[in-house]
Design an enzyme around this catalytic site. Structure first.
Site, PDB file in Angstrom:
ATOM      1  N   GLU A  96       0.804  -1.180  -0.095  1.00 38.09           N
ATOM      2  CA  GLU A  96      -0.135  -0.020   0.072  1.00 38.09           C
ATOM      3  C   GLU A  96       1.064   1.196  -0.079  1.00 38.09           C
ATOM      4  O   GLU A  96       0.553   2.286  -0.521  1.00 38.09           O
ATOM      5  CB  GLU A  96      -0.941   0.025   1.289  1.00 38.09           C
ATOM      6  CG  GLU A  96      -2.304  -0.994   1.231  1.00 38.09           C
ATOM      7  CD  GLU A  96      -1.679  -2.486   1.152  1.00 38.09           C
ATOM      8  OE1 GLU A  96      -0.708  -2.651   1.829  1.00 38.09           O
ATOM      9  OE2 GLU A  96      -2.500  -3.245   1.210  1.00 38.09           O
ATOM     10  N   GLN A 153      -7.876  -2.155  -1.053  1.00 43.02           N
ATOM     11  CA  GLN A 153      -8.575  -3.399  -1.046  1.00 43.02           C
ATOM     12  C   GLN A 153      -9.925  -3.048   0.187  1.00 43.02           C
ATOM     13  O   GLN A 153     -11.125  -3.262  -0.177  1.00 43.02           O
ATOM     14  CB  GLN A 153      -8.190  -4.449  -0.963  1.00 43.02           C
ATOM     15  CG  GLN A 153      -8.873  -5.818  -1.236  1.00 43.02           C
ATOM     16  CD  GLN A 153      -8.093  -6.882  -1.762  1.00 43.02           C
ATOM     17  OE1 GLN A 153      -7.503  -7.762  -1.011  1.00 43.02           O
ATOM     18  NE2 GLN A 153      -8.109  -7.210  -3.002  1.00 43.02           N
ATOM     19  N   PHE A 154      -9.324  -2.637   1.226  1.00 37.27           N
ATOM     20  CA  PHE A 154     -10.324  -2.093   2.512  1.00 37.27           C
ATOM     21  C   PHE A 154      -9.838  -0.843   2.893  1.00 37.27           C
ATOM     22  O   PHE A 154      -8.429  -0.588   2.938  1.00 37.27           O
ATOM     23  CB  PHE A 154     -10.186  -3.155   3.366  1.00 37.27           C
ATOM     24  CG  PHE A 154     -10.961  -4.310   3.188  1.00 37.27           C
ATOM     25  CD1 PHE A 154     -12.380  -4.621   3.590  1.00 37.27           C
ATOM     26  CD2 PHE A 154     -10.534  -5.481   2.200  1.00 37.27           C
ATOM     27  CE1 PHE A 154     -13.124  -5.875   3.193  1.00 37.27           C
ATOM     28  CE2 PHE A 154     -11.085  -6.725   1.997  1.00 37.27           C
ATOM     29  CZ  PHE A 154     -12.646  -6.752   2.562  1.00 37.27           C
ATOM     30  N   ALA A 155     -10.443   0.129   3.308  1.00 36.50           N
ATOM     31  CA  ALA A 155      -9.958   1.110   3.964  1.00 36.50           C
ATOM     32  C   ALA A 155      -8.877   1.000   4.863  1.00 36.50           C
ATOM     33  O   ALA A 155      -8.148   1.617   5.136  1.00 36.50           O
ATOM     34  CB  ALA A 155     -11.331   2.116   4.663  1.00 36.50           C
ATOM     35  N   ASP A 156      -9.380  -0.049   5.725  1.00 35.98           N
ATOM     36  CA  ASP A 156      -8.421  -0.562   6.931  1.00 35.98           C
ATOM     37  C   ASP A 156      -7.131  -0.450   6.513  1.00 35.98           C
ATOM     38  O   ASP A 156      -5.843   0.009   7.290  1.00 35.98           O
ATOM     39  CB  ASP A 156      -8.671  -1.788   7.534  1.00 35.98           C
ATOM     40  CG  ASP A 156     -10.142  -1.759   7.723  1.00 35.98           C
ATOM     41  OD1 ASP A 156     -10.738  -1.989   8.827  1.00 35.98           O
ATOM     42  OD2 ASP A 156     -11.027  -1.534   6.681  1.00 35.98           O
ATOM     43  N   PHE A 157      -6.626  -0.933   5.330  1.00 35.56           N
ATOM     44  CA  PHE A 157      -5.133  -1.133   4.834  1.00 35.56           C
ATOM     45  C   PHE A 157      -4.549   0.090   4.346  1.00 35.56           C
ATOM     46  O   PHE A 157      -3.263   0.149   4.136  1.00 35.56           O
ATOM     47  CB  PHE A 157      -5.303  -2.012   3.559  1.00 35.56           C
ATOM     48  CG  PHE A 157      -5.724  -3.572   4.340  1.00 35.56           C
ATOM     49  CD1 PHE A 157      -5.127  -4.402   5.231  1.00 35.56           C
ATOM     50  CD2 PHE A 157      -6.861  -4.223   3.620  1.00 35.56           C
ATOM     51  CE1 PHE A 157      -5.675  -5.213   5.650  1.00 35.56           C
ATOM     52  CE2 PHE A 157      -7.446  -5.406   4.147  1.00 35.56           C
ATOM     53  CZ  PHE A 157      -6.833  -5.678   5.272  1.00 35.56           C
ATOM     54  N   HIS A 172     -11.733  -5.096   8.886  1.00 34.40           N
ATOM     55  CA  HIS A 172     -12.292  -4.594   7.499  1.00 34.40           C
ATOM     56  C   HIS A 172     -13.456  -3.915   7.828  1.00 34.40           C
ATOM     57  O   HIS A 172     -14.349  -4.202   6.861  1.00 34.40           O
ATOM     58  CB  HIS A 172     -12.763  -6.237   6.936  1.00 34.40           C
ATOM     59  CG  HIS A 172     -11.437  -7.028   6.529  1.00 34.40           C
ATOM     60  ND1 HIS A 172     -10.601  -7.601   7.733  1.00 34.40           N
ATOM     61  CD2 HIS A 172     -10.895  -7.429   5.428  1.00 34.40           C
ATOM     62  CE1 HIS A 172      -9.513  -8.522   6.982  1.00 34.40           C
ATOM     63  NE2 HIS A 172      -9.964  -8.138   5.910  1.00 34.40           N
TER      64      HIS A 172
END
Ligand SMILES: Cc1ncc(C[n+]2csc(CCOP(=O)(O)OP(=O)(O)O)c2C)c(N)n1
Lengths: 338, 321
Positions: free
Chosen positions: B58, B80-84, B125
């Site tokens: 990322e 892929q997910f905001a979290d990453f 996630h």
């Protein structure tokens, strides 16, 4: 020096004379300018800190001089005054930034080595080490999408400590996967600030990592101008010819502290007295004369010219206005939204 | 025929790829596979040289985007997910956000953050990151709540010269449908009054707009008319619309799905108090998720975020003041 663009830096064992001379002149300009910056710092005339590339000029200059401004990308880091100069950054950009002139490229909004001219192919580094590696990859990636990548190289310099960052690994891996014409030059000066190599990584030599990334790796004695010119020049040429990312690891010693606030007393005297403790400028002067790349008279003349240029550049920046908080637009956005 | 929220995101990217040669898409599994949520389904087939799979890097993905933007491209990066995006945080807040201020060269890039909770997604996630990014000067942060906004705001985000954090809500992806993509259009920076009212104002954004509307509908049975304001973008924050609404109702409840410490709802309340204290008939209130990581089990998750019930209760307390 766009004519270098198509010429190999070496023809077999013979080095390109103009490339060597250009690299050396940038080394000299960097050294004399940085000596001046150091005294200005000690006299309290600098805005913020001063970070020197003393001892690392040969490596840095050989990178900058192998690139073509307006075509290639050069993302310098902390110790790249010589490389910036060789790439074509005007000296006044440096003095203006250090002395706080509002006319510098960063207008007082950023300082010292955190300067650049993205539109001339020289992005402005952020402090966070490693971050410029994927950024250069992105500039090259965009050039490929635009159909402008043919014959282009993107180079960035970094220290041994910064090779431990996630951004470095991610960026080199990405560049390798995308097969980008990127050259990463690691100046291994044995210490990251004060931390020695053995508290930084466990591999025998950083150049071994290139294999893991699936890219070419080259090792060089960073105190030897001719060796640097040959190894770095050829790494740039290899990238230019489409052989993918190249990693060069130069062994050397930094001949000053991390910044001018630091005396570097953590570097053992035995190291300073050893092979890598030698001064690359002195080595280079001997080499130039011995190999007939320059005469002793030329070397003296260059020193004199450069010393004057440094004086002029400092004097000019010192006369210029500093940023004015009342007239600054204080805008962090290019867009005008409500 | 109906269009879902995720269809709108895909359609916007398709239109951008067709009409703007500077646009390219970079993200994990977005090419042949079409993305973890299928927001790029089929796009690589039509544009094989403009839609790329990225390595799980990322930091490097965002670094690449900044470099490409400097070169005049308009990258859209799919996390892929905001979290990453926490891995890319440095490139977003230090590299992208500061670039125009430092160098005068804008970096037009869009980061798509699949945000917010869905049942069973758990702590890593489900996060809502808009407050964190809105904190940084130089970033624009948008939070579309409708199908039409998902479409138009993505087009507008890419057209902006500045880096945009585009927070798309995963819960709305397939659940939210509209007859067509072309609903009312408002530019980024303007809030929308979703539901007019006169007794209290709920200021919210993203998926919480729909929960707030449900709460308002329930209160209507008791004669309460609740105005619901959808911020649409949290930065810039349209305080004109918020204050005009509070001027009509005298009461404010700010609702967000993000964690309760600080953030968008705190900002709305703080600004309302300092700029519109005289308009208030009651202390302004905030409602956020609970102050724990987002839980995994659907029963816990449902009680972690604001719901029509908890919004309704907060409104009743506010109205009884
Ligand atoms: C990500 C990050 N962490 C910490 C720092 C603080 N810092 C600045 S320079 C430096 C040492 C860098 O060492 P190295 O890469 O070996 O370069 P050198 O100073 O030896 O030239 C550190 C730790 C930083 N700039 N970036």
């Amino acid at each position: 020096m766009p004519e270098l663009d198509v010429q190999p830096f070496t023809d077999g064992a013979v080095l390109n004379r103009e490339y060597i001379r250009a690299a050396f002149r940038s080394m000299l300009r960097a050294r004399l300018l940085e000596n001046k910056l150091s005294s200005l710092y000690k006299a309290g005339k600098i805005v913020g800190g001063v970070y020197l590339g003393r001892g690392q000029e040969a490596v840095s200059a050989c990178v900058g001089a192998a690139l073509v401004q307006g075509k290639d990308v050069f993302a310098p880091l902390i110790r790249d005054q010589a490389g910036r100069d060789a790439f074509g950054e005007p000296m006044i950009d440096c003095t203006r930034t250090y002395l706080g002139s509002v006319m510098g490229p960063m207008k007082g909004r950023d300082g010292n080595i955190h300067r650049g001219r993205p539109s001339m192919g020289m992005p402005a580094m952020i402090s966070h080490l490693g971050a410029q590696v994927p950024l250069v990859a992105g500039m090259l990636f965009a050039k490929r999408l635009k159909g402008e990548l043919a014959g282009v190289v993107g180079a960035t310099c970094i220290g041994d400590g910064a090779t431990s960052t996630g951004a470095f690994h991610e960026g080199v891996n990405l560049a390798a996967m995308e097969k980008l014409p990127m050259v990463v030059v690691v100046a291994n000066n044995g210490f990251a600030y004060s931390t020695p190599n053995d508290r930084q990584f466990a591999c025998r030599d950083l150049v071994e990592r290139a294999r893991g990334y699936g890219i070419a790796g080259h090792a060089v004695d960073g105190t030897d101008l001719l060796a640097c010119a040959s190894v770095i020049g050829n790494a740039v040429q290899r990238a230019r010819e489409g052989h993918g990312p190249q990693m060069v690891v130069a062994q050397l010693l930094r001949l000053s502290g991390h910044g001018e606030h630091d005396d570097g007393s953590y570097v053992p005297d035995t190291m300073k007295a050893g092979h890598y403790g030698r001064d690359c400028i002195e080595v280079a002067m001997r080499q130039l004369v011995e190999h007939g790349f320059a005469t002793v008279d030329e070397l003296f003349a260059w020193q004199e010219e450069t010393a004057e240029e440094v004086q002029r550049s400092v004097a000019q920046a010192q006369q210029e206005p500093t940023p004015d908080p009342y007239s600054d637009d204080w805008r962090a956005y290019s867009t005008r939204l409500s | 025929m109906s269009v879902t929220y995720i269809d709108a995101i895909r359609e916007a990217q398709l239109k951008l790829l067709r009409e703007d040669s500077r646009v390219f898409l970079y993200g994990q599994d977005i090419a042949t596979f079409g993305g973890a949520f299928k927001a790029t389904k089929g796009l690589a087939q039509e544009f094989p040289n403009r839609v790329f799979d990225a390595p799980i890097s990322e930091d490097a993905m965002l670094g690449l985007a900044v470099g490409a933007a400097i070169e005049g491209m308009r990258p859209i990066i799919e996390m892929q997910f905001a979290d990453f995006s926490s891995i890319a945080f440095n490139q977003i807040v230090n590299q992208a956000a500061t670039h125009y201020y430092r160098t005068g060269v804008p970096v037009p890039l869009t980061v798509r953050l699949p945000s917010g909770g869905t049942p069973g997604s758990g702590p890593f996630h489900s996060q809502s990151m808009e407050s964190i990014y809105a904190h940084y000067p130089g970033l624009i942060v948008v939070t579309p709540a409708t199908v039409s906004d998902a479409y138009h705001m993505l087009l507008d985000s890419v057209a902006l010269e500045d880096p945009v954090i585009y927070c798309e809500h995963k819960f709305l992806y397939r659940w939210l449908k509209a007859k067509s993509i072309n609903g009312d259009y408002l530019p980024i920076g303007q809030a929308r009054i979703v539901r007019p009212g006169k007794h209290a104002t709920v200021v919210t954004y993203s998926a919480m707009v729909h929960e707030a509307v449900r709460a308002a509908e329930r209160l209507q049975a008791d004669g309460w008319e609740i105005e619901v304001v959808d911020l649409r973008s949290v930065k810039p924050l349209d305080m004109d619309t918020v204050l005009a609404s509070v001027a009509r109702t005298g009461r404010l409840l700010a609702v967000g799905e993000a964690f309760p410490w600080g953030g968008v709802t705190a900002e709305v309340v703080a600004r309302t108090v300092s700029e519109g204290f005289h308009l208030l008939d009651a202390p302004p209130q905030r409602l956020n998720s609970r102050d724990t990581p987002v839980p995994y089990h659907p029963k816990l998750w449902a009680a972690h975020r604001p719901t029509p019930e908890s919004i309704g209760e907060a409104l009743r307390r506010l109205l009884s003041f």
